[in-house]
Design an enzyme around this catalytic site. Structure first.
Site, PDB file in Angstrom:
ATOM      1  CD  GLU A  95     -38.588  27.150  14.482  1.00  0.00           C
ATOM      2  OE1 GLU A  95     -37.785  27.168  13.111  1.00  0.00           O
ATOM      3  OE2 GLU A  95     -39.263  26.959  15.252  1.00  0.00           O
ATOM      4  CG  ASP A 115     -37.495  27.351  10.239  1.00  0.00           C
ATOM      5  OD1 ASP A 115     -36.246  26.760  10.921  1.00  0.00           O
ATOM      6  OD2 ASP A 115     -38.403  26.521  10.124  1.00  0.00           O
ATOM      7  CB  ILE A 117     -33.481  23.331  11.066  1.00  0.00           C
ATOM      8  CG1 ILE A 117     -31.612  23.376  10.830  1.00  0.00           C
ATOM      9  CG2 ILE A 117     -33.756  21.919  10.574  1.00  0.00           C
ATOM     10  CD1 ILE A 117     -31.136  22.927  11.783  1.00  0.00           C
ATOM     11  CG  ASP A 118     -40.103  24.280   7.786  1.00  0.00           C
ATOM     12  OD1 ASP A 118     -40.933  23.950   9.369  1.00  0.00           O
ATOM     13  OD2 ASP A 118     -40.542  24.327   7.479  1.00  0.00           O
ATOM     14  CB  THR A 120     -35.867  20.825  14.467  1.00  0.00           C
ATOM     15  OG1 THR A 120     -36.017  22.604  13.993  1.00  0.00           O
ATOM     16  CG2 THR A 120     -34.839  21.050  15.209  1.00  0.00           C
ATOM     17  CG  ASP A 259     -42.758  26.722   9.991  1.00  0.00           C
ATOM     18  OD1 ASP A 259     -41.840  26.650  10.561  1.00  0.00           O
ATOM     19  OD2 ASP A 259     -43.108  26.920  11.735  1.00  0.00           O
TER      20      ASP A 259
HETATM   21  C1  IPD Z   1     -42.606  22.312  12.127  1.00  0.00           C
HETATM   22  C2  IPD Z   1     -42.583  21.878  10.803  1.00  0.00           C
HETATM   23  C3  IPD Z   1     -43.428  21.302  11.017  1.00  0.00           C
HETATM   24  C4  IPD Z   1     -44.597  21.590  11.584  1.00  0.00           C
HETATM   25  C5  IPD Z   1     -44.535  22.904  12.881  1.00  0.00           C
HETATM   26  C6  IPD Z   1     -43.486  23.267  12.995  1.00  0.00           C
HETATM   27  P1  IPD Z   1     -39.663  23.292  12.593  1.00  0.00           P
HETATM   28  O1  IPD Z   1     -40.215  23.882  11.994  1.00  0.00           O
HETATM   29  O2  IPD Z   1     -42.695  22.929   9.883  1.00  0.00           O
HETATM   30  O3  IPD Z   1     -44.007  20.487   9.782  1.00  0.00           O
HETATM   31  O4  IPD Z   1     -45.670  20.922  11.524  1.00  0.00           O
HETATM   32  O5  IPD Z   1     -45.816  23.078  13.044  1.00  0.00           O
HETATM   33  O6  IPD Z   1     -43.097  24.490  14.325  1.00  0.00           O
HETATM   34  O7  IPD Z   1     -39.340  23.325  14.398  1.00  0.00           O
HETATM   35  O8  IPD Z   1     -39.176  21.948  12.554  1.00  0.00           O
HETATM   36  O9  IPD Z   1     -38.549  24.507  12.378  1.00  0.00           O
HETATM   37 CA    CA Z   2     -37.118  25.927  12.989  1.00  0.00          CA
END
Ligand code: IPD
Ligand code: CA
Length: 333
Positions: A95, A115, A117-118, A120, A259
């Site tokens: 990412e 990813d 941190i999913d 964030t 993700d």
């Molecule tokens: C997000 C999360 C969130 C989703 C967003 C993503 P991130 O990833 O997965 O649940 O709704 O579309 O971008 O930004 O925390 O890596």
């Molecule tokens: Ca992320």
């Protein structure tokens, strides 16, 4: 758009897939260890902020609802370096690497999709649904997935053909046998607001949620009256909840391959279905395009027909939502 056209397509790709089969367990063990170490960095950052000894989170991004912190970047660097050192021939998609302008190339070569941190936004708020997500593809096929939430110490892992596990020992799904799905009216559905907050996108998502939860009536013939809606703030964790069997349906438009790449393997190995989250019913049984930015997952059930029925019921309610992306060389036609 054909991501899987090389699947079993020629002898060379078959030979490559076979050659890597011998190493799948090694790759999986490596990914689990890497996720644990990355998770420790994430947990230490949250713990130190809670204890008042850490520096405040620095949020940097031009979209106020798409957050990134110094920890996202540090964890991705950590993972990328370890992968480069251990498997210098493998490709990497991440990412933060993508965000920094690197060109994404998706090929038949072994590729790690990460990813750091999913969730964030959860990380920033201290809400405990935060995960590092490490996926691996060969011949463009999602083959290994590890998702680790260090705040709850939950590690989900799977390799194609080898089953899905929670904390390496508990086979997923958690329920035996998987309870009947019956129909959408009996489902717990997870979804997300996502980071595109334009009126058109939010109106479309809210209207879909309205149809999913609303009682069917003469005035509202589309209501499915599902049990309820859940949202964790992490696409990877939402999918792992499908693998656990604690939610029944997950639908999201707007998240990215990093993700979902790891968690897709975990859902599929738990007996769940993952497909594109659009209203096209012809793709329900096709391999999901991990670059589609639109995902629909259905948990395992004893009766596959019930899974297909719930998928079709969701597809009836899913609106057309645009989730554009820059072209992926090698990934699309
Ligand atoms: C997000 C999360 C969130 C989703 C967003 C993503 P991130 O990833 O997965 O649940 O709704 O579309 O971008 O930004 O925390 O890596
Ligand atoms: Ca992320």
């Amino acid at each position: 758009m054909i991501l899987h056209k090389s699947l079993f397509g020629n002898n060379k790709t078959m030979a490559m897939a076979e050659a890597h089969q011998d190493y799948i367990q090694e790759y999986l063990d490596f990914a689990i260890q890497l996720a644990k170490e990355a998770g420790a960095i994430i947990k230490a950052a949250v713990d130190s902020r809670m204890a008042g000894t850490g520096s405040s989170v620095e949020v940097k991004k031009n979209n106020p609802t798409d957050l990134v912190t110094e920890t996202d970047k540090a964890v991705e660097e950590f993972i990328k370096n370890r992968l480069n050192k251990t498997y210098p021939d493998h490709k990497f998609i991440g990412e933060e690497t993508f965000a920094s302008g690197a060109k994404t190339e998706f090929t038949d070569l072994p590729t790690w999709i990460v990813d750091p941190i999913d969730g964030t936004t959860n990380f920033v708020h201290g809400y405990p649904f935060v995960a590092v997500s490490i996926g691996f593809t060969i011949n463009k096929i999602p083959t290994i997935g590890v998702v680790y939430n260090p705040l709850l110490d939950e590690l989900y892992s799977a390799a194609k053909g080898k089953g899905a596990y929670l904390n390496e020992t508990k086979r997923l799904p958690l329920f035996h046998p998987a309870p009947p799905l019956i129909d959408l009216g009996h489902c717990l559905v997870s979804t997300e607001a996502g980071s595109d907050r334009s009126k058109a996108v939010i109106d479309a998502k809210i209207s879909a949620i309205h149809n999913i939860v609303c009682k069917k009536s003469k005035e509202h013939p589309f209501g499915a009256e599902a049990h309820s809606i859940r949202t964790t703030g992490s696409a990877a964790i939402n999918l792992c909840h499908i693998a656990k069997g604690i939610t029944d349906v997950y639908w999201e438009v707007g998240c990215w391959e990093w993700d979902v790449a790891a968690a897709i393997v975990i859902v599929m190995e738990s007996g769940g279905l993952v497909m594109e989250g659009d209203h096209d019913k012809t793709n329900i049984e096709r391999p999901v395009n991990i670059f589609s930015r639109k995902y629909l997952a259905i948990r395992a059930a004893e009766d596959r027909q019930e899974q297909l029925k719930v998928a079709a019921q969701m597809k009836d309610l899913i609106p057309e939502i645009d989730a554009p992306r820059p072209p992926v060389p090698g990934g699309f036609e």
